[in-house]
Design a protein around this motif. Structure first.
Motif, mmCIF file in Angstrom:
data_model
loop_
_atom_site.group_PDB
_atom_site.id
_atom_site.type_symbol
_atom_site.label_atom_id
_atom_site.label_comp_id
_atom_site.label_asym_id
_atom_site.label_seq_id
_atom_site.Cartn_x
_atom_site.Cartn_y
_atom_site.Cartn_z
ATOM 1 N N GLN A 1 -8.372 59.369 -24.163
ATOM 2 C CA GLN A 1 -8.927 58.898 -25.084
ATOM 3 C C GLN A 1 -9.482 59.613 -26.420
ATOM 4 O OE1 GLN A 1 -12.962 57.295 -22.827
ATOM 5 N NE2 GLN A 1 -11.973 56.923 -21.414
ATOM 6 N N GLN B 1 -16.516 48.897 -21.316
ATOM 7 C CA GLN B 1 -15.277 49.632 -21.180
ATOM 8 C C GLN B 1 -14.587 47.748 -22.362
ATOM 9 O OE1 GLN B 1 -13.034 51.548 -18.637
ATOM 10 N NE2 GLN B 1 -11.154 50.631 -19.625
ATOM 11 N N GLY C 1 -10.777 62.752 -15.559
ATOM 12 C CA GLY C 1 -10.415 60.666 -15.769
ATOM 13 C C GLY C 1 -9.798 60.440 -14.651
ATOM 14 N N ALA C 2 -9.952 59.140 -14.475
ATOM 15 C CA ALA C 2 -9.359 59.183 -13.034
ATOM 16 C C ALA C 2 -8.737 57.065 -13.387
ATOM 17 C CB ALA C 2 -10.312 58.247 -11.617
ATOM 18 N N MET C 3 -7.841 56.464 -12.534
ATOM 19 C CA MET C 3 -7.034 55.407 -12.914
ATOM 20 C C MET C 3 -8.082 54.395 -11.641
ATOM 21 S SD MET C 3 -2.919 55.462 -14.140
ATOM 22 C CE MET C 3 -3.226 53.796 -13.933
ATOM 23 N N GLY D 1 -4.659 51.097 -20.107
ATOM 24 C CA GLY D 1 -4.679 52.275 -18.796
ATOM 25 C C GLY D 1 -4.291 51.088 -17.310
ATOM 26 N N PHE E 1 -10.268 67.703 -18.363
ATOM 27 C CA PHE E 1 -10.375 67.695 -19.988
ATOM 28 C C PHE E 1 -11.761 68.407 -20.243
ATOM 29 C CE2 PHE E 1 -7.278 63.697 -21.293
ATOM 30 C CZ PHE E 1 -7.712 63.105 -20.037
ATOM 31 N N TYR F 1 -7.211 63.554 -13.428
ATOM 32 C CA TYR F 1 -6.965 64.150 -15.154
ATOM 33 C C TYR F 1 -8.098 65.209 -15.352
ATOM 34 C CZ TYR F 1 -3.387 60.568 -14.079
ATOM 35 O OH TYR F 1 -2.448 59.568 -13.406
ATOM 36 N N PHE G 1 -2.994 67.308 -16.787
ATOM 37 C CA PHE G 1 -2.124 65.820 -15.902
ATOM 38 C C PHE G 1 -1.889 65.853 -14.733
ATOM 39 C CE2 PHE G 1 -4.263 63.408 -19.233
ATOM 40 C CZ PHE G 1 -3.430 62.487 -19.913
ATOM 41 N N TYR H 1 -2.853 56.618 -16.446
ATOM 42 C CA TYR H 1 -3.737 57.057 -17.141
ATOM 43 C C TYR H 1 -3.370 57.732 -18.478
ATOM 44 C CZ TYR H 1 -8.487 59.262 -18.433
ATOM 45 O OH TYR H 1 -9.082 59.096 -18.934
ATOM 46 N N ALA I 1 -9.533 50.359 -10.879
ATOM 47 C CA ALA I 1 -8.601 49.084 -10.829
ATOM 48 C C ALA I 1 -8.882 48.444 -12.340
ATOM 49 C CB ALA I 1 -9.588 48.001 -9.491
ATOM 50 N N ALA I 2 -10.447 48.593 -12.750
ATOM 51 C CA ALA I 2 -10.589 48.375 -14.086
ATOM 52 C C ALA I 2 -9.667 48.884 -15.220
ATOM 53 C CB ALA I 2 -12.031 48.243 -13.789
ATOM 54 N N GLY I 3 -9.122 49.436 -15.137
ATOM 55 C CA GLY I 3 -8.388 50.645 -15.984
ATOM 56 C C GLY I 3 -8.904 52.557 -16.489
ATOM 57 N N ASN I 4 -8.640 53.129 -17.042
ATOM 58 C CA ASN I 4 -9.115 54.288 -17.740
ATOM 59 C C ASN I 4 -10.953 54.549 -16.997
ATOM 60 O OD1 ASN I 4 -6.342 54.908 -17.111
ATOM 61 N ND2 ASN I 4 -6.048 55.379 -19.372
ATOM 62 N N LYS I 5 -10.855 55.946 -16.211
ATOM 63 C CA LYS I 5 -12.264 55.999 -16.425
ATOM 64 C C LYS I 5 -12.924 57.618 -16.702
ATOM 65 C CE LYS I 5 -16.516 55.045 -14.135
ATOM 66 N NZ LYS I 5 -16.713 54.383 -14.908
ATOM 67 N N LEU I 6 -13.345 57.847 -17.705
ATOM 68 C CA LEU I 6 -13.767 58.941 -17.611
ATOM 69 C C LEU I 6 -14.716 59.802 -17.134
ATOM 70 C CD1 LEU I 6 -12.156 61.706 -19.273
ATOM 71 C CD2 LEU I 6 -12.643 61.108 -21.105
#
Lengths: 116, 115
Positions: free
Chosen positions: A105, A48, B94-96, A98, B34, B32, B51, A102, B98-103
């Motif tokens: 993508q 990422q 999806g989650a927020m 992000g 999907f 989050y 969301f 959120y 420390a590094a940003g958004n993660k899916l």
């Protein structure tokens, strides 16, 4: 609005050869992701980027995989040398930054790699 | 860390029948959620997302999903299946971080449609 572009769509190589994939994200998207999707499995995050910096490469096999996003726009993922188990679809995705919320993508069509 | 389980690897359904795909997630905060669909040789197409707000979410192609916090589930449904719905379906959380958004994706459910 143009979506995420990837090329090539298909690639067949022999083991121990090198291969590179290219991704151009949606304009203005700061975050870019590379996923590996092995047949019959869900996509797994490889790396990422936030702009041109790496924020997560914990799942990237760094002995053979590398990726860069030099100008914070398009990105290249390379495999050198390839192994049979690298046969998969490589998906690129992008999202708005992000860091504070959120953001969804958006995925490209993927590159299907076959290693013989 | 978040995780997603799709208990059914394959489901076969007759055309015109209803369809329900199960998804269970594990995440400590508000998720989050999907659902994506992937036809053979194609990329991932977003069907719907949750969301916040109404727990029953409407998506494209006649699909809907219901978020049930008490069961940590986000099951996908379609009242009447068409032959074109044959594909692989992925649930993702999806989650927020420390590094940003993660899916994070589940393993997928392959849907076969019988005539």
């Amino acid at each position: 609005e143009a979506g995420v572009a990837q090329s090539p769509r298909y690639k067949i190589i022999e083991k121990r050869q090198s291969v590179a994939f290219w991704c151009n994200p949606i304009s203005g998207h700061a975050t870019l992701y590379w996923y590996q999707q092995i047949l019959g499995q869900g996509p797994k995050l490889l790396i990422q980027f936030q702009n041109n910096g790496v924020v997560d490469d914990s799942q990237l096999p760094k002995d053979r995989f590398s990726a860069e996003r030099l100008k914070g726009v398009d990105s290249t993922l390379k495999i050198q040398p390839a192994k049979l188990e690298d046969s998969a679809v490589y998906l690129c995705a992008s999202s708005a930054s992000g860091l504070r919320s959120y953001n969804e993508q958006f995925f490209g069509p993927g590159t299907r790699l076959t290693v013989l | 860390a978040q995780s997603v389980t799709q208990p059914d690897i394959h489901i076969t359904v007759s055309e015109g029948a209803s369809l329900e795909l199960r998804c269970n997630y594990s995440y400590g905060a508000t998720p989050y959620l999907f659902w994506y669909v992937q036809s053979p040789g194609q990329g991932l197409q977003l069907l719907l997302k949750y969301f916040s707000g109404d727990t029953l979410v409407q998506g494209i192609k006649g699909f809907e999903a219901e978020f049930k916090r008490s069961q940590s589930s986000f099951n996908l449904r379609k009242p009447t299946v068409h032959w074109s719905d044959a594909a692989e379906y992925f649930c993702a959380v999806g989650a927020m971080v420390a590094a940003g958004n993660k899916l994070t994706f589940g393993g997928g459910t392959r849907v076969l449609v019988k005539p």
